[in-house]
Design a protein around this motif. Structure first.
Motif, short mmCIF file in Angstrom:
data_model
loop_
_atom_site.label_atom_id
_atom_site.label_comp_id
_atom_site.label_asym_id
_atom_site.label_seq_id
_atom_site.Cartn_x
_atom_site.Cartn_y
_atom_site.Cartn_z
N TYR A 156 -57.86 24.65 -33.71
CA TYR A 156 -58.96 25.44 -33.14
C TYR A 156 -60.27 24.66 -33.16
CZ TYR A 156 -62.15 29.44 -32.52
OH TYR A 156 -63.12 30.30 -32.08
N PRO A 167 -63.65 29.84 -20.31
CA PRO A 167 -62.80 30.62 -19.41
C PRO A 167 -62.66 29.93 -18.06
CG PRO A 167 -64.25 32.10 -20.62
CD PRO A 167 -64.69 30.68 -20.95
N LEU A 189 -57.55 31.72 -26.70
CA LEU A 189 -58.66 32.58 -27.11
C LEU A 189 -59.83 32.48 -26.14
CD1 LEU A 189 -58.56 31.77 -30.93
CD2 LEU A 189 -57.89 33.94 -29.86
N PHE A 190 -59.89 31.39 -25.37
CA PHE A 190 -60.99 31.20 -24.42
C PHE A 190 -60.56 31.40 -22.95
CE2 PHE A 190 -62.74 29.17 -28.15
CZ PHE A 190 -64.07 29.52 -28.09
N SER A 191 -59.37 31.94 -22.73
CA SER A 191 -58.92 32.31 -21.39
C SER A 191 -59.01 31.17 -20.38
CB SER A 191 -59.72 33.51 -20.88
OG SER A 191 -59.63 34.59 -21.78
N THR A 299 -63.20 33.35 -39.10
CA THR A 299 -62.91 33.84 -37.75
C THR A 299 -61.41 34.00 -37.54
OG1 THR A 299 -64.90 32.85 -36.80
CG2 THR A 299 -63.05 33.23 -35.30
N ARG A 302 -59.95 37.00 -39.19
CA ARG A 302 -60.14 38.24 -38.43
C ARG A 302 -59.15 38.33 -37.27
NH1 ARG A 302 -65.51 37.07 -39.26
NH2 ARG A 302 -65.89 36.32 -37.17
N LEU A 303 -58.96 37.22 -36.58
CA LEU A 303 -58.06 37.22 -35.43
C LEU A 303 -56.61 37.43 -35.87
CD1 LEU A 303 -59.76 34.32 -33.47
CD2 LEU A 303 -59.75 36.73 -32.80
N GLY A 306 -56.23 41.04 -36.89
CA GLY A 306 -56.30 41.86 -35.68
C GLY A 306 -55.16 41.59 -34.73
N GLN A 308 -54.50 39.08 -32.97
CA GLN A 308 -54.85 38.37 -31.73
C GLN A 308 -54.32 36.94 -31.77
OE1 GLN A 308 -58.80 39.97 -32.46
NE2 GLN A 308 -59.05 39.92 -30.23
N TYR C 156 -70.60 39.25 -16.73
CA TYR C 156 -70.13 38.04 -17.41
C TYR C 156 -71.31 37.15 -17.82
CZ TYR C 156 -67.47 33.68 -18.09
OH TYR C 156 -66.93 32.53 -18.61
N ARG C 166 -68.13 35.09 -29.09
CA ARG C 166 -67.17 34.09 -29.56
C ARG C 166 -65.91 34.78 -30.07
NH1 ARG C 166 -70.66 30.92 -33.93
NH2 ARG C 166 -70.67 33.07 -34.68
N PRO C 167 -64.81 34.06 -30.11
CA PRO C 167 -63.58 34.67 -30.65
C PRO C 167 -63.84 35.28 -32.03
CG PRO C 167 -63.05 32.58 -29.61
CD PRO C 167 -64.56 32.70 -29.62
N GLN C 188 -63.50 40.28 -22.97
CA GLN C 188 -62.16 39.95 -23.47
C GLN C 188 -61.76 38.52 -23.20
OE1 GLN C 188 -60.38 43.23 -21.44
NE2 GLN C 188 -60.49 44.59 -23.21
N LEU C 189 -62.44 37.87 -22.26
CA LEU C 189 -62.15 36.45 -22.00
C LEU C 189 -62.42 35.58 -23.22
CD1 LEU C 189 -63.72 36.24 -18.44
CD2 LEU C 189 -61.28 36.20 -18.98
N PHE C 190 -63.25 36.07 -24.14
CA PHE C 190 -63.58 35.30 -25.34
C PHE C 190 -62.92 35.85 -26.61
CE2 PHE C 190 -66.91 33.94 -22.48
CZ PHE C 190 -67.05 32.60 -22.80
N SER C 191 -61.96 36.75 -26.45
CA SER C 191 -61.16 37.22 -27.59
C SER C 191 -61.98 37.74 -28.76
CB SER C 191 -60.22 36.11 -28.07
OG SER C 191 -59.43 35.63 -27.02
N PRO C 192 -62.86 38.69 -28.51
CA PRO C 192 -63.53 39.33 -29.64
C PRO C 192 -62.49 40.05 -30.49
CG PRO C 192 -63.90 40.59 -27.64
CD PRO C 192 -63.23 39.31 -27.22
N SER C 193 -62.80 40.25 -31.77
CA SER C 193 -61.83 40.97 -32.60
C SER C 193 -61.92 42.47 -32.35
CB SER C 193 -62.05 40.66 -34.08
OG SER C 193 -63.29 41.15 -34.51
N GLN C 308 -56.15 36.77 -14.39
CA GLN C 308 -56.63 36.92 -15.76
C GLN C 308 -57.75 37.95 -15.82
OE1 GLN C 308 -56.75 32.59 -15.74
NE2 GLN C 308 -56.34 32.74 -17.94
#
Lengths: 346, 346, 346, 346
Positions: A156, A167, A189-191, A299, A302-303, A306, A308, C156, C166-167, C188-193, C308
Motif C-alpha cells: 500500500y 481513480p 482502494l483508489f478505483s 488505516t 480500519r479497512l 470494515g 474493505q 467529485y 483517503r481510504p 466511494q472511489l477512495f474507499s472510505p471506511s 465503476q
C-alpha cells in the motif's frame, strides 16, 4: 524457548535458545501466537543479506500476546494481544517525527530477524513497544491480521501511495507473488479503471485474476509493453508497480508508463538495473523506492475490520511451530505448491 | 529572410531561405529581435539528435515582434512584442489540460528547431501563438527576458519543483553550466539552508559561488559524496539536481541524497545510466525526469519584473545576427571563453 | 427553434425564438438531444440569481449533436455527438492554464443558462467548443452521460477531491439530494471506511442507503453531531461535505469534523453563515468552497465507461421537450415525487 | 521556587510556590533561563480562557537548563541546555504519528501555562521531554532561540505553510503584531512577489516595513480590499494570513483573496465571525485554522543557525525575573511602548 535460528547460508534449525529478556524500559516481550515467512527470509537463507549473522532468529511478522513490559511502556500491558509490525519506531528521531518510521535513526526500522532476533520463535523482544505494536481489533482473525505485519502496508505505501494511484488510472503490477497481489488488492482502494498484472507463471496470473486484476499478461509469451500500449491508446500506463526485485522487471516497469507516469519499486533488489535515461529524460517520470514505514497500519486496520480489504485470501497453507522446515519448503517452492502466504500457529 | 540552417552533423550556415508563412489559423509570424544558443543545439550539431533533418532552422528561444497573426489568434496582434517560449501548447489535449504543455499531444511540445523551423532566424512561425508566447512586460530588457524562454523555467520546474525543495533543505546541484546555475538561482526561491555546487571546472565553480552556492566541490579533486555527507551529519542531501546529462553525474546525484531524498534530473542524456537498486531499494528515494512544461513562466515573469530573479548575470557575450559562427564557437568552447549564455541581437 | 425562456421570477415558457448562430470562430452549434434540470435552475426561477435577466434560455447540461462549427474549432465536426459540459474554457487565461476552468477569465466558466443562452433548447451555441465538449464514448447511454455534465464532476471535484478523502476515512455527506448522492457515489472511489448521510427527509435517506451510505442520520430527529462522535470514538469525521446550501447545514458540517478534518462546501449559498472561530481556531480545519472546473471529466468518462460509476440510478423521470412544465414541476416537488434527476429528451 | 501565578482575571503574582517534581518517567525538570510573554497570556489574564484555573503558573515559552530527568527520558540529560517548545508531544497517539503534535491525544499539545504549570517560573516540569525540547544549537543566543518556542513556528506552519505560499505570490498579512511580523518573516522564505501588511496602528506598519513588507495599508484610513485589488489587476491576493483574532480581520482576509486563493487563520478568536458563503461558494477558496504542531522546529533551527531567519529583531525589551509586572505592563501597552517581544532573563 524454541526459535528458528539461522546458521549461515542454507542452514536453519528450530531449536532451543534462551528466552529473550527486556533490554530497555520501552521493550515488551511478546509470546508469538502466529507468524509467517517472508520472501526476504528466503533471500537471507540464500546468503544474499550478508549483514545477518549466524545465530540470528529469523522473522519479522507476528500476532501474539504480551507477557512482559518495561517500565517505560505506557499503552500496552501484560495479556494484551498485539500485532507485531515489521517496523519498529523510536518515535523521537528526525525520521520518526515525519512518520517515516522505516528510516528510524534511533534504533528502530526493520530490525526483527535482521539486527535483532525475530518473530519465528515462541517469544520475541519488541523494542519501542508503544509505537511498534497495535492492539488486535475485535472481529478479525489472527491470520488476517498477520497480513498487516508487512505485505499489506508494504504494497500500500511503497506501491500504491508512492505510485500516487488515482481513480481512473491504468495500473500495471509487475510480479504476481504475495507482494504483487497485495499491490493489486490495495490499488483497488483508489478505483483505477484498469489493473493489469504481469508475470511469467500461469498460476500466479490466475491468482492475479482472482484478486481482481482486469487484464493479465504472461510476459514469457507476450510483449508486455506492446500489450499495455494497446490498452492505453499507445500512451502507456499511469502507474507501474515493480513487485519482483530483479533488473528485468524494473526496466520493464519503466518502459510501461506513459509520459508523466509513476514507477513505484517495491522489490528487494540484489543488483543494479539499467536506467534508460536516453529514453526517459524528457518524459516527466517519477520513480520511487522505499521500505515500508507502517504509517498506514492504522488505516489498514480500519479497512480490514470494515471488510474493505480481504486479507484471508492470501493464506494458502497452515503449519504448526514444529513444522518450520515443511513451511519453508512449501513457501520456497511456490511455483509448485501454489503457496502465497504460509501461516505458522503456536 | 536569413536563418541558421542545419546541414547535417557539423555543418550549419546563416543563409537565405524563404520567409515562413502562416500554416494554421492559430499561428503567428514573429520577427526575431534577439535569440540565443542552447546546449541542446550543440548536441544537434554533433549529430546526437537523429530526428532533426538537414534543412532545419535551429533554435528554440527568442524575444521578438509579431508581424502577422492567423484568424484564430485571439490575444496577440501585429506589433506585439513577445517572448517565444521553447514549448508550444495546443491547449486542448489531455496533457495541456493538466498544464503539462511539454508533453502536448496536439502538435505542441518542444517543436522549434526540432520538428519545425526554429528561432535562430530573422522570422519564425509560432504555432498556437496564444498559449506559446508571452507579452513582454515593462521594465525588463529583452536579454533578461530571453532567459525565460528555456533555461530558467527548465531549471525551476524540472529541477527545483520536481525536487520539492523546501526551506532549510540541503540542495546539491551537479553541474555548474547555465542550467546548473539556473538551478542554483531558482533553488534560492525556497530558502534552502545550504546550496552545494559540484563541477570539475574551476571557472564554473567560481560562477556557482557568484550565483550564490554556499559550498562548491570540485569532484575531479575531491570525493563529493564524502564531502556532502560531512556537511549533513553523514545523512546526505535532501535534494540533488542533475544538470549535466552523462551517466556519471546522474549516478553521483543518486549517491548524494539522504534516505527520503529527491533526485531531479534535468540533464539531456544520450545514453543509459546504472541505477544501484541494491543500494537504494529501501531508501525512500524519489527520482524524477522531465522536459519543461513552461507552466511556471507567468510566475517567473513576476519574479523577474520584481527583481527577485536576476537573469542578466547569465549573459556573458553579445553578437549580431551575422555573427552566428562566432557565437556558436564562443558558446561551444565555454571552458575557454567563460561563456554562460551568448545573446544574438538583430 | 423552441427553447425554455426565463421571463423573470416564477415565469418561464417553452417558446419559439431565433436559432443561435456562431458568434466566434471557436463556437459550435449543438442540437440538444437530451438535457436536464439542475437545482440551480430552481434558484434562478425563484429570482435568487439577480444577474440572470429575462429573456435568457435556461440550462447548462446537455448531450447533443454538432450541427455547425466555427473555423477555429479543430477537434469537433458536424455530426459529432458530444457531451456539453456546464463549464466552458477559453484554454489560454491564467486559470485555464492551471486547469481551473470554472474560474476562466477569458469568457468561459459557468456561462450557459447564466451569461449566455443555455441548453434547455433545441439548439445551443457552445463557445470554445474544443475544450467545452467531450465526444460521446461508446457503450454509455445519453442519459448516463448527461450526469457528467454537472452533478458528478461537481460532487467529485468540489466535494471529494477538495475534501481530500483517503481510504479508511469517515466521510459525512450533509444533504442527500442529487448532489449529495453524487458525493456519496464519488466518495466511494477512495474507499472510505464509513460514509454517513444526513438529511431530514426520510425518502432521501433511503436513497442515500441505496447509493451506498453505511449510516444515515435524520437530523430532524437525532443529534447528528452526537451520532457522528459516537461513530468516531468522540473525535468527529475526517471529512464533511456540505451538499445543501443553507447556513445550518454548513455550520453542522463544521461541527462534524475532527481536529485536522476537512469541510468541503458544494452547496450554492444565498446567505452568509456563522463560522465559530472561537471553537475551531486551534483545530487545524480546512474549509473549501468551489465551482466545478470539470478538470475531472476525462477521468469520470473512463470510470463511467468502465462501469465503476453507476450514473443511471440518478435518473428517476423522463419527459419530452414539450413537457418542460411537467418536468420542472416534478423536479421542484422532489420531496413528494421522489425525483432525483429528470431527463428531457428531444 | 518563584513563579508567576494566575489568581483569576486581572490578578497575578510573582510568588513562592513548591518546586515542580517529576510526575512521569518521561518528564524532565528544566531551570528556566529565559522566558517571554505571549499575547495568549494577556487573553488569559483578561479571563477569556475560562479553562485556566486560579493557581496556574503562566507561560509556554522558555530556554533553560535540564536539572532532572525521569528514567524514561532517553535523549536529554542533566545539564543540557534546551528550548522548551510551546507544544508537548506524547509521540505515540494517532495525531503524533502524523506529526500533528499540537493535537496530541496522549497528554501533550499546548499544556504549559494552560493544563499544567508553565514556564514563567524558575523551574518547569516538561512532560515527554524527548519530543518536547530541542538542544540549544551553537551560535545562537537564548533570546533568538526563544522566538522558536512559539511565534516563529506558529506563523510558519499555521500561516505560511497552511496558506501554501509559493514563489511569485501576492501575500497579505492582516495584523502586524509579533505574530503578523513572524508571518512576514517566514513568508519571505518562499519568495512571494509582494508582501502586503495591513494594520490600523502606524507604528506596527512601520515595523512591518522594517521586517520586509513591500506595501503597507492602514485600514483605518484606506479601503484595504480596494487597495489590494489595485495591486493585483483586480483579482485579489493569492494568500491572506489573519494574525489578529477578531471577526473583522478574519472577514477582511476572506474578502482579500482571489478566486482559488488561501486564507490562513492564525489569530486566537474569542467569538464567531460571519462567513459570506453567498459571495465565496463558487470562488474555490481554502480557509484553514490551526494550532502550531512545532513539526517545523527542526527546520527553523537550521534556518536560524544559518542566519536565514533573523529572530533577534523581534525583541524590544528585556527584564529580570523580578520584573514580571513591568514586563506585562510594557507588553500589554504595545501601542504605546512599541513592544514586540519582551524577554525575561533569570
Amino acid at each position: 524457548m524454541k526459535a528458528l535460528v539461522y546458521h549461515g547460508p542454507g542452514t536453519k534449525a528450530w531449536e532451543k535458545i534462551p528466552d529473550p529478556t527486556l533490554l530497555a524500559d520501552t521493550d515488551a516481550i511478546v509470546q508469538v501466537d502466529t507468524t509467517t515467512i517472508c520472501g526476504t527470509d528466503l533471500h537471507i537463507l540464500k546468503g544474499d543479506v550478508p549483514t545477518i549473522t549466524p545465530g540470528r532468529v529469523l522473522g519479522h511478522e507476528a500476532v501474539g500476546t504480551v507477557t512482559e513490559v518495561g517500565t517505560g511502556v505506557k499503552t500496552r500491558q501484560v495479556g494484551d494481544r498485539v500485532l507485531v509490525s515489521c517496523v519498529s519506531a523510536c518515535g523521537t528521531c528526525r525520521y520518526c517525527r515525519e512518520a517515516s518510521f522505516g528510516q528510524c535513526l534511533g534504533g528502530g526500522g526493520w530490525i526483527h530477524g535482521n539486527e535483532i532476533d525475530g518473530t519465528q520463535a515462541e517469544l520475541v523482544r519488541v523494542p519501542f513497544a508503544d509505537s511498534s505494536t497495535y492492539p488486535v481489533p475485535s472481529g478479525v482473525t489472527d491470520d488476517e491480521l498477520l497480513m498487516l505485519a508487512d505485505i499489506l502496508p508494504t504494497a500500500y505505501e511503497v506501491g500504491v501511495l508512492n505510485g500516487r494511484i488515482r481513480p481512473g488510472d491504468v495500473v500495471v503490477v509487475v510480479g504476481a507473488g504475495p507482494i504483487g497481489l497485495s499491490a493489486i488488492t490495495s490499488a483497488q482502494l483508489f478505483s483505477p479503471s484498469l489493473v493489469v498484472a504481469i508475470d511469467m507463471v500461469a498460476s500466479r496470473l490466475d491468482a492475479a485474476k482472482a484478486f481482481g486484476a482486469d487484464v493479465v499478461i504472461n510476459n514469457g509469451q507476450q510483449d508486455a509493453v506492446a500489450a499495455v500500449k494497446e490498452l492505453t491508446s499507445g500512451l502507456g500506463a499511469d502507474v507501474a508497480i515493480e513487485a519482483v526485485g530483479v533488473p528485468a522487471t524494473f526496466e520493464l516497469a519503466v518502459d510501461l508508463v506513459r509520459p508523466g507516469g509513476h514507477v513505484a519499486n517495491i522489490g528487494v533488489h540484489g543488483t543494479s538495473a539499467t536506467l534508460h535515461l536516453e529514453r526517459i529524460w524528457d518524459r516527466n517520470l517519477t520513480i520511487t523506492t522505499g521500505l515500508v514505514d507502517t504509517s498506514s497500519t492504522p488505516t489498514l486496520l480500519r479497512l480490514l475490520t470494515g471488510r474493505q480489504v480481504d486479507a484471508s485470501r492470501f493464506i494458502t497453507h497452515h503449519f504448526g511451530f514444529d513444522e518450520f522446515d515443511a513451511a519453508y519448503d512449501t513457501f520456497s517452492r511456490a511455483g509448485d505448491t501454489g503457496a502465497l502466504k504460509v501461516v505458522l500457529t503456536r
